[in-house]
Design a protein around this motif. Structure first.
Motif: not given
Length: 233
Positions: A33-41, A181-189, A201-207, A209-212
């Motif tokens: 899980f790669l977390q970063g704010a909008s515009g962080a690259g 979101q939770m269901q999709f991530i669980e199925q994808l994983m 998996f890139v997102s700004h939503d740190e919630r 991260a627990m799935h990774f």
């Protein structure tokens, strides 16, 4: 799987680099899980990992292959064979149905002969779609008429259909509510574990991260941002 060394990337006319990463690696089958704010690259980094941007300094290797050493057509073929992409806006072809959207990338594969026939590819697509909870209208309904959640699952299956070694996902759950979101991530994983596919998996939503298995803050990875935070403290 992924190995970055002394990576530096600048957009034309920018006064300083957008990314400066000394070293970063991802192992085969690892889910990061790669977390970063909008515009962080975040999206810029994904474009480098996908070989879309090749005018960088340093080294970007995927499966031991240095992107910069490949021509444009070679990069396209390598990407189609080894990498699945899941986009924030899905990028489905609106007039094609779910099965047709999923099977589209298989037209660009040369090495994976087991999915080359129309019958086999459609059956593989149907099976994967059902495993991610898309059961209805696989052959009839145009993608534009599917729900947002169904469209996202179709996009994920399209990325996984060729059994790539690596999935790059750019904010793929931003249009879903928290429960979906939770269901999709669980199925994808679960699907990625079955196929031994690595995920960034890139997102700004740190919630999420627990799935990774590993969570990385881009602000800590990118020396440009780290220096900026330090100087303003």
């Amino acid at each position: 799987m992924i190995e970055l060394n002394q990576l530096e990337f600048s957009w034309p006319k920018d006064s300083q680099p957008t990314l400066s990463i000394e070293h970063w690696s991802v192992k085969a089958g690892e889910h990061v899980f790669l977390q970063g704010a909008s515009g962080a690259g975040k999206s810029t980094l994904l474009s480098l990992l996908a070989g879309v941007q090749s005018n960088y300094r340093g080294s970007v290797k995927i499966l031991g292959q240095e992107w910069r050493l490949l021509s444009g057509p070679q990069r396209d073929q390598f990407r189609a064979t080894h990498i699945g992409l899941i986009f924030q806006q899905f990028n489905l072809i609106p007039y094609l149905n779910a099965i047709e959207n999923v099977c589209l990338p298989l037209q660009f594969l040369r090495e994976k002969k087991s999915l080359s026939s129309t019958v086999n590819s459609k059956e593989a697509a149907r099976s994967l779609l059902v495993s991610l909870g898309v059961h209805a209208d696989l052959h009839t309904k145009p993608a534009r008429l599917l729900s947002v959640g169904q469209q996202q699952r179709v996009a994920a299956v399209r990325a996984m259909i060729g059994k790539p070694e690596l999935i790059l996902a750019d904010e793929p759950t931003s249009a879903l509510d928290h429960a979906n979101q939770m269901q999709f991530i669980e199925q994808l994983m679960a699907l990625a574990r079955k196929q031994n596919t690595a995920i960034v998996f890139v997102s700004h939503d740190e919630r999420l991260a627990m799935h990774f298995s590993r969570s990385v803050q881009l602000s800590a990875l990118n020396k440009i941002q780290a220096l900026s935070v330090h100087s303003s403290a």
